[in-house]
Motif scaffolding. Structure first.
Motif, mmCIF file in Angstrom:
data_model
loop_
_atom_site.group_PDB
_atom_site.id
_atom_site.type_symbol
_atom_site.label_atom_id
_atom_site.label_comp_id
_atom_site.label_asym_id
_atom_site.label_seq_id
_atom_site.Cartn_x
_atom_site.Cartn_y
_atom_site.Cartn_z
ATOM 1 N N ARG A 164 48.125 32.241 33.197
ATOM 2 C CA ARG A 164 47.401 31.392 32.249
ATOM 3 C C ARG A 164 46.261 32.131 31.558
ATOM 4 N NH1 ARG A 164 45.073 29.244 28.945
ATOM 5 N NH2 ARG A 164 44.482 27.037 28.659
ATOM 6 N N PHE A 165 45.535 32.965 32.299
ATOM 7 C CA PHE A 165 44.316 33.563 31.748
ATOM 8 C C PHE A 165 44.374 35.082 31.602
ATOM 9 C CE2 PHE A 165 42.965 29.689 34.036
ATOM 10 C CZ PHE A 165 42.508 28.956 32.959
ATOM 11 N N GLY A 166 45.417 35.710 32.129
ATOM 12 C CA GLY A 166 45.552 37.144 31.957
ATOM 13 C C GLY A 166 45.365 37.927 33.245
ATOM 14 N N SER A 167 45.720 39.208 33.181
ATOM 15 C CA SER A 167 45.700 40.062 34.369
ATOM 16 C C SER A 167 44.285 40.310 34.897
ATOM 17 C CB SER A 167 46.377 41.390 34.060
ATOM 18 O OG SER A 167 45.709 42.066 32.996
ATOM 19 N N THR A 168 43.295 40.382 33.998
ATOM 20 C CA THR A 168 41.929 40.647 34.451
ATOM 21 C C THR A 168 41.435 39.547 35.386
ATOM 22 O OG1 THR A 168 41.380 41.847 32.419
ATOM 23 C CG2 THR A 168 39.542 41.024 33.728
ATOM 24 N N GLN A 169 41.584 38.298 34.956
ATOM 25 C CA GLN A 169 41.171 37.178 35.793
ATOM 26 C C GLN A 169 42.053 37.075 37.037
ATOM 27 O OE1 GLN A 169 41.324 37.069 32.513
ATOM 28 N NE2 GLN A 169 39.201 36.581 31.975
ATOM 29 N N GLY A 170 43.336 37.415 36.872
ATOM 30 C CA GLY A 170 44.242 37.366 38.010
ATOM 31 C C GLY A 170 43.849 38.350 39.093
ATOM 32 N N VAL A 171 43.533 39.571 38.705
ATOM 33 C CA VAL A 171 43.110 40.587 39.680
ATOM 34 C C VAL A 171 41.757 40.214 40.283
ATOM 35 C CG1 VAL A 171 42.428 42.997 39.958
ATOM 36 C CG2 VAL A 171 44.439 42.430 38.600
ATOM 37 N N ASP A 172 40.846 39.698 39.454
ATOM 38 C CA ASP A 172 39.540 39.258 39.965
ATOM 39 C C ASP A 172 39.712 38.195 41.052
ATOM 40 O OD1 ASP A 172 38.240 40.945 38.263
ATOM 41 O OD2 ASP A 172 37.573 39.402 36.857
ATOM 42 N N TYR A 173 40.578 37.217 40.775
ATOM 43 C CA TYR A 173 40.789 36.136 41.745
ATOM 44 C C TYR A 173 41.399 36.680 43.039
ATOM 45 C CZ TYR A 173 43.211 32.424 44.185
ATOM 46 O OH TYR A 173 43.689 31.602 45.173
ATOM 47 N N LEU A 174 42.450 37.489 42.933
ATOM 48 C CA LEU A 174 43.121 37.999 44.126
ATOM 49 C C LEU A 174 42.208 38.895 44.948
ATOM 50 C CD1 LEU A 174 46.651 38.768 42.625
ATOM 51 C CD2 LEU A 174 46.036 36.906 44.192
ATOM 52 N N THR A 175 41.393 39.719 44.263
ATOM 53 C CA THR A 175 40.458 40.582 44.979
ATOM 54 C C THR A 175 39.390 39.740 45.678
ATOM 55 O OG1 THR A 175 40.786 42.290 43.301
ATOM 56 C CG2 THR A 175 38.907 42.557 44.774
ATOM 57 N N GLY A 176 38.834 38.766 44.965
ATOM 58 C CA GLY A 176 37.836 37.892 45.570
ATOM 59 C C GLY A 176 38.396 37.112 46.738
ATOM 60 N N TYR A 177 39.633 36.642 46.609
ATOM 61 C CA TYR A 177 40.267 35.892 47.695
ATOM 62 C C TYR A 177 40.442 36.779 48.925
ATOM 63 C CZ TYR A 177 43.888 33.552 50.406
ATOM 64 O OH TYR A 177 44.615 32.992 51.426
ATOM 65 N N LEU A 178 40.850 38.024 48.709
ATOM 66 C CA LEU A 178 41.041 38.944 49.830
ATOM 67 C C LEU A 178 39.718 39.228 50.540
ATOM 68 C CD1 LEU A 178 43.027 40.695 51.383
ATOM 69 C CD2 LEU A 178 42.628 42.533 49.744
ATOM 70 N N VAL A 179 38.648 39.396 49.767
ATOM 71 C CA VAL A 179 37.326 39.607 50.361
ATOM 72 C C VAL A 179 36.919 38.395 51.190
ATOM 73 C CG1 VAL A 179 34.857 39.836 49.861
ATOM 74 C CG2 VAL A 179 36.515 41.239 48.620
ATOM 75 N N GLU A 180 37.060 37.207 50.610
ATOM 76 C CA GLU A 180 36.652 35.990 51.320
ATOM 77 C C GLU A 180 37.516 35.743 52.549
ATOM 78 O OE1 GLU A 180 33.930 34.085 50.707
ATOM 79 O OE2 GLU A 180 33.544 35.794 49.418
ATOM 80 N N LYS A 181 38.799 36.024 52.469
ATOM 81 C CA LYS A 181 39.680 35.838 53.625
ATOM 82 C C LYS A 181 39.304 36.802 54.740
ATOM 83 C CE LYS A 181 43.011 33.132 54.913
ATOM 84 N NZ LYS A 181 42.796 31.672 54.896
ATOM 85 N N SER A 182 38.931 38.025 54.371
ATOM 86 C CA SER A 182 38.507 39.012 55.366
ATOM 87 C C SER A 182 37.242 38.548 56.076
ATOM 88 C CB SER A 182 38.273 40.368 54.700
ATOM 89 O OG SER A 182 39.413 40.791 53.993
ATOM 90 N N LEU A 183 36.277 38.068 55.301
ATOM 91 C CA LEU A 183 35.033 37.580 55.889
ATOM 92 C C LEU A 183 35.277 36.329 56.726
ATOM 93 C CD1 LEU A 183 32.621 38.055 52.842
ATOM 94 C CD2 LEU A 183 32.699 39.427 54.928
ATOM 95 N N SER A 184 36.254 35.511 56.331
ATOM 96 C CA SER A 184 36.532 34.291 57.080
ATOM 97 C C SER A 184 37.079 34.596 58.469
ATOM 98 C CB SER A 184 37.508 33.400 56.312
ATOM 99 O OG SER A 184 38.816 33.949 56.297
ATOM 100 N N VAL A 185 37.751 35.739 58.633
ATOM 101 C CA VAL A 185 38.232 36.125 59.957
ATOM 102 C C VAL A 185 37.048 36.355 60.888
ATOM 103 C CG1 VAL A 185 39.508 37.879 61.263
ATOM 104 C CG2 VAL A 185 40.381 37.084 59.067
ATOM 105 N N ASP A 186 35.963 36.924 60.351
ATOM 106 C CA ASP A 186 34.745 37.094 61.142
ATOM 107 C C ASP A 186 34.161 35.727 61.495
ATOM 108 O OD1 ASP A 186 33.093 38.985 62.405
ATOM 109 O OD2 ASP A 186 31.537 38.704 60.904
#
Length: 335
Positions: A69-91
């Motif tokens: 819907r919004f393009g690869s830039t926003q898509g990569v931003d979302y996936l990277t942010g999600y991975l960071v948050e998921k990693s921190l959530s394991v802690d």
């Protein structure tokens, strides 16, 4: 630089309709979780795996929609942010595990405690996200402030990991627990899902109330680290909220899937320290680039690659270290 931040705000993909639909979806998923846990029961691995698969597929599908819907830039931003948050959530999960053990929470009540913790974390993250967005709009040094927070947190995580001391929870020293006990008596036994009961006509807290408050108190600490970390990936408040919401919603089920494996991730703190330190440097460079155009910035795809590599490395080294330790203990027993 204020004009730069205002311009960044205008580039947010979050329209009022999209915000409303997303918040309604998050509330619906929370309501579903509370409905599922209304009758306390022990969670089977099959049930946990099914819910975990759902809560992994959902954010990935949402990420694919953002990309389309919004393009690869926003898509990569979302996936990277999600991975960071998921990693921190394991802690987060590791600390939740320690709290549940310290309060001797019955296994049938564990998922209800986790759900209260997740709900509190979502509320706190929403507040911190709003404050972070306001800071980015009004304070020229907000990115530098976020960078300092992450770098300090990274150093603390690294020092704790290098000290060799295992994480422990001392209930008697927790301020939130001591404060509650000063104002109200506490029963010795759990009373199902009730947090307040009447005994001899007097309102009395149950241990469930204490553990829920303790979990909420830890949520505050995690929110302070988590929100600046994802703002280091994207300045879009909507994507920041979406990554936090999706990372937190699946924690209840993920806890029961990873319960045994969490104790084996002995190098996770090292990995999180590297990730937070890296994002802190990224934020500092972004702030400096706004003043001196010659200062380079770190592209999000590179950030994604660094985060993935760090997580893979610490997972493999953790499994190898614990496997070696288990083998040594077996040899001692045989000897």
């Amino acid at each position: 630089m204020t004009e730069l931040y205002l311009a960044a705000e205008l580039q947010s993909v979050g329209t009022p309709t999209l915000w409303a639909v997303t918040i309604a979806g998050v509330l619906a998923l929370l309501a579903l979780d509370f409905l599922v846990t209304r009758r306390p029961h022990e969670v089977s691995i099959r049930e946990a795996l099914a819910w975990s698969a759902f809560y992994i597929a959902l954010p990935l599908a949402f990420g694919a929609w953002v990309w389309a819907r919004f393009g690869s830039t926003q898509g990569v931003d979302y996936l990277t942010g999600y991975l960071v948050e998921k990693s921190l959530s394991v802690d987060n999960l590791f600390v939740f595990m320690l709290l549940l053990a310290a309060f001797a929470v019955p296994s049938v009540l564990a998922q209800r405690v986790l759900l209260f913790g997740i709900t509190g974390a979502l509320v706190l993250r929403a507040v911190f996200i709003a404050l972070g967005a306001a800071a980015l709009q009004t304070l020229d040094f907000a990115f530098l402030l976020f960078a300092v927070i992450l770098l300090v947190t990274a150093v603390k995580l690294l020092r704790d990991a290098m000290s060799g001391h295992e994480k422990e929870i001392d209930i008697s020293r927790m301020r939130s627990v001591r404060l509650l006990r000063k104002f109200m008596p506490v029963t010795d036994e759990y009373q199902g899902t009730k947090m307040i009961v009447r005994i001899d006509g007097r309102r009395t807290l149950t241990p469930l109330a204490l553990v829920v408050v303790a979990v909420l108190a830890t949520d505050v600490v995690f929110a302070v680290d988590s929100v600046p970390a994802v703002y280091g990936i994207t300045e879009d408040p909507y994507l920041v909220f979406a990554t936090n919401a999706f990372a937190l919603l699946g924690l209840r089920a993920l806890y029961f899937v990873l319960h045994a494996a969490l104790s084996r991730l002995v190098h996770l703190s090292y990995g999180l320290a590297v990730i937070l330190g890296f994002i802190g440097v990224k934020l500092a460079l972004h702030w400096a680039h706004g003043i001196w155009k010659g200062v380079p910035e770190i592209p999000t795809p590179i950030s994604l690659a660094v985060i993935v590599v760090v997580l893979v490395v610490v997972t493999l080294t953790s499994l190898r270290a614990t496997r070696t330790q288990v083998s040594s203990e077996k040899e001692i027993v045989r000897g």
